[in-house]
Design an enzyme around this catalytic site. Structure first.
Site, PDB file in Angstrom:
ATOM      1  N   TYR A 265       1.031  -1.410   0.192  1.00  0.00           N
ATOM      2  CA  TYR A 265      -0.396   0.284  -0.496  1.00  0.00           C
ATOM      3  C   TYR A 265       0.885   1.144  -0.091  1.00  0.00           C
ATOM      4  CZ  TYR A 265      -4.092  -2.583   1.642  1.00  0.00           C
ATOM      5  OH  TYR A 265      -4.584  -3.962   1.789  1.00  0.00           O
TER       6      TYR A 265
ATOM      7  N   HIS B 248      -9.449  -2.837   6.703  1.00  0.00           N
ATOM      8  CA  HIS B 248      -9.774  -4.100   6.224  1.00  0.00           C
ATOM      9  C   HIS B 248     -10.667  -5.024   6.784  1.00  0.00           C
ATOM     10  CE1 HIS B 248      -7.163  -7.495   4.113  1.00  0.00           C
ATOM     11  NE2 HIS B 248      -7.084  -6.491   3.551  1.00  0.00           N
ATOM     12  N   GLY B 249     -10.561  -6.164   6.719  1.00  0.00           N
ATOM     13  CA  GLY B 249     -10.736  -7.672   6.980  1.00  0.00           C
ATOM     14  C   GLY B 249      -9.058  -7.991   7.823  1.00  0.00           C
ATOM     15  N   ASP B 250     -10.182  -8.250   8.670  1.00  0.00           N
ATOM     16  CA  ASP B 250      -9.198  -9.233   9.936  1.00  0.00           C
ATOM     17  C   ASP B 250      -8.230  -9.590   9.728  1.00  0.00           C
ATOM     18  OD1 ASP B 250     -11.073 -10.752  10.797  1.00  0.00           O
ATOM     19  OD2 ASP B 250     -10.935 -10.135  13.068  1.00  0.00           O
TER      20      ASP B 250
ATOM     21  N   GLN C  80      -0.458 -11.795   3.615  1.00  0.00           N
ATOM     22  CA  GLN C  80      -0.679 -10.738   3.352  1.00  0.00           C
ATOM     23  C   GLN C  80      -0.472 -10.172   4.781  1.00  0.00           C
ATOM     24  OE1 GLN C  80      -3.176  -8.795   1.511  1.00  0.00           O
ATOM     25  NE2 GLN C  80      -4.776 -10.865   0.068  1.00  0.00           N
TER      26      GLN C  80
ATOM     27  N   ILE D  69     -18.103 -15.171   3.597  1.00  0.00           N
ATOM     28  CA  ILE D  69     -18.349 -15.144   2.418  1.00  0.00           C
ATOM     29  C   ILE D  69     -17.265 -14.622   2.890  1.00  0.00           C
ATOM     30  CG2 ILE D  69     -19.805 -13.797   1.522  1.00  0.00           C
ATOM     31  CD1 ILE D  69     -20.638 -11.667   3.893  1.00  0.00           C
TER      32      ILE D  69
ATOM     33  N   ASP E 151       7.184 -39.725 -31.208  1.00  0.00           N
ATOM     34  CA  ASP E 151       7.287 -38.345 -31.339  1.00  0.00           C
ATOM     35  C   ASP E 151       7.362 -37.435 -32.417  1.00  0.00           C
ATOM     36  OD1 ASP E 151       6.551 -35.512 -30.219  1.00  0.00           O
ATOM     37  OD2 ASP E 151       8.776 -34.744 -29.209  1.00  0.00           O
TER      38      ASP E 151
HETATM   39  C1  SPV Z   1       7.371 -31.930 -25.752  1.00  0.00           C
HETATM   40  O1  SPV Z   1       7.111 -31.824 -24.662  1.00  0.00           O
HETATM   41  O2  SPV Z   1       6.751 -32.903 -26.618  1.00  0.00           O
HETATM   42  C2  SPV Z   1       8.366 -30.327 -26.647  1.00  0.00           C
HETATM   43  C3  SPV Z   1       9.027 -30.623 -25.124  1.00  0.00           C
HETATM   44  O3  SPV Z   1       8.164 -30.817 -27.391  1.00  0.00           O
HETATM   45  S1  SPV Z   1      10.762 -31.004 -25.539  1.00  0.00           S
HETATM   46  O4  SPV Z   1      10.245 -32.696 -26.054  1.00  0.00           O
HETATM   47  O5  SPV Z   1      12.193 -31.350 -25.126  1.00  0.00           O
HETATM   48  O6  SPV Z   1      11.181 -31.156 -27.074  1.00  0.00           O
HETATM   49 MG    MG Z   2       6.969 -31.554 -29.002  1.00  0.00          MG
END
Ligand code: SPV
Ligand code: MG
Length: 434
Positions: free
Chosen positions: A76, A90-92, A99, A126, A206
């Site tokens: 603040y 402020h609420g207590d 905070q 609440i 992949d």
């Molecule tokens: C994935 O998680 O598929 C990514 C990140 O592309 S990496 O595997 O590091 O390429």
């Molecule tokens: Mg990837």
């Protein structure tokens, strides 16, 4: 003379608890609300659904409130020093939360000019937190979820993203929390749909073999049970003409951002580096793809993040930095810089050098290899988003394999029980099971 009263609020969901505080405040004099900006809310880990202007409009129309001013930090200090209020109300409850440091500061600041802190007993029936939890249970709209990532990047010093590959891992990203020593409750801010773990959990390599429809089925299943924003790994993005359709599908689903990597041809996982044949796209082609994606985008909040593979493919820092500038110029909303070095040296060098010329563009890192770097350290050098890209799947698989092997070895499950979740716990895990 009319006394000056200061009340600090986020006021996302104005409720009877706020009115109680404002009523009390108005008994002492003229009320100024210090309305927390998005950045200030981020410091308190409480990101509002409504924009500042919308929240301000509601407060300005209350007869209990005479002025609304921005409070730009959780502290603040600035507003108290400028306004010198006679009272802060402020609420207590903040005596007992993280905070409390702001409470102590308010008391000290008020002492300087003879002001006073008035605290109102907290109404446990609440509370913002409680109301927000109830709302979260109802789910989230596509637009609210989608727009949340951009808000988080502005509001949070660092956005923490966890990999998800199915609804159950989505629930972990949604619900996992830790209470730190100072009482702060830390959580993940969002989710990563990884091409590696989504493909792997489907038993596929992949290499962009799992198509967008199948990937989006996973995302939809995750979205059914979560509310947090998701960043989607779109591999190379495919042909620019195809990427345009992917952008539209992702927006329609409520995904917040897509990351595309600057490779071409048959994509292999980056962590294989130059151990396999991988080709980087030309700057010109990749910029064209970014532009096609941006032109196809319908909503304002969707982000296209360009992923630079120069360090992975060992073509050097200069190339990585050159591409960074080009991709931002082409319209990328953020950059992901990847590395497969255990030593974070090259990542840190990239971030620091890039930040000398560009303090705005969000930077994303995926510290799978350079895993010693903490979120505090990333925050300090100017990273905006950290993605833990594969850890949920990597944690699950060895656990399952160990139990499968134990059953084979012992011809029964008795020995495997300690490595399994209790039946009682699994029956209680998902609401509505029993
Ligand atoms: C994935 O998680 O598929 C990514 C990140 O592309 S990496 O595997 O590091 O390429
Ligand atoms: Mg990837």
């Amino acid at each position: 003379m009319v006394k000056k009263v200061y009340v600090s609020l986020i006021s996302d969901l104005l409720h009877a608890g706020h009115i109680k505080v404002l009523k009390k405040a108005s008994e002492f004099g003229e009320v100024t609300v210090g309305l927390l900006t998005l950045e200030a809310c981020g410091e308190l880990n409480d990101i509002p659904y409504l924009d500042y202007e919308k929240r301000k409009e509601v407060l300005e129309n209350l007869t209990l409130v005479q002025h609304v001013v921005p409070q730009t930090t959780a502290s603040y200090k600035e507003n108290i020093e400028t306004l010198k209020p006679d009272y802060v109300v402020h609420g207590d409850e903040w005596k007992h939360t993280h905070q409390r440091k702001y409470r102590s500061e308010v008391i000290q600041l008020l002492e300087k000019h003879g002001g006073e802190l008035v605290e109102i007993p907290y109404s446990s029936d609440i509370s913002d937190m409680h109301i927000k939890e109830q709302i979260a249970k109802l789910g989230i709209t596509t637009a609210s979820r989608q727009s949340r990532l951009k808000k988080l990047i502005i509001a949070r010093p660092l956005v923490k993203i966890l990999e998800v590959h199915n609804a159950l891992s989505g629930l972990i990203a949604e619900n996992a929390y830790e209470e730190l020593a100072d009482g702060e409750r830390v959580t993940f801010d969002g989710m990563w749909s990884s091409s590696l773990t989504d493909s792997t959990s489907k038993g596929k390599p992949d290499i962009e073999a799992v198509d967008t429809s199948a990937r989006l089925t996973t995302v939809n299943e995750i979205f059914e049970v979560t509310t947090k924003p998701l960043i989607y790994d779109a591999d190379t993005g495919g042909k620019p003409e195809h990427f345009e359709f992917t952008v539209r599908s992702l927006e329609r689903t409520g995904v917040s951002a897509v990351i595309i990597e600057d490779k071409t041809g048959l994509k292999k996982n980056s962590l294989l580096g130059n151990d396999v044949a991988q080709t980087q796209d030309t700057i010109e082609n990749f910029c064209h793809k970014i532009k096609c994606g941006k032109a196809a985008q319908i909503t304002n909040d969707f982000m296209i993040i360009a992923r630079i593979e120069s360090l992975i493919l060992e073509v050097g820092m200069e190339d990585a930095l050159k591409r960074a500038t080009a991709y931002v110029e082409a319209g990328a909303d953020g950059l992901m810089i990847h590395s497969r070095q255990k030593d974070p040296k090259e990542i840190i060098e990239f971030v620091k050098t890039f930040r000398q010329g560009d303090t705005e563009t969000p930077l994303v890192v995926v510290p799978t290899s350079f895993n010693s770097v903490t979120t505090d350290e990333f925050e300090k050098i100017g990273v905006n988003v950290v993605i833990y890209a594969n850890h949920m799947l990597r944690a699950a698989y060895p656990g399952m394999m160990k139990v499968a092997q134990s059953i084979l070895k012992n011809k029964r499950t008795l020995e495997a029980e300690d490595d399994c979740m209790k039946i009682k716990d699994i029956l209680e895990l998902i609401p509505g099971t029993n």
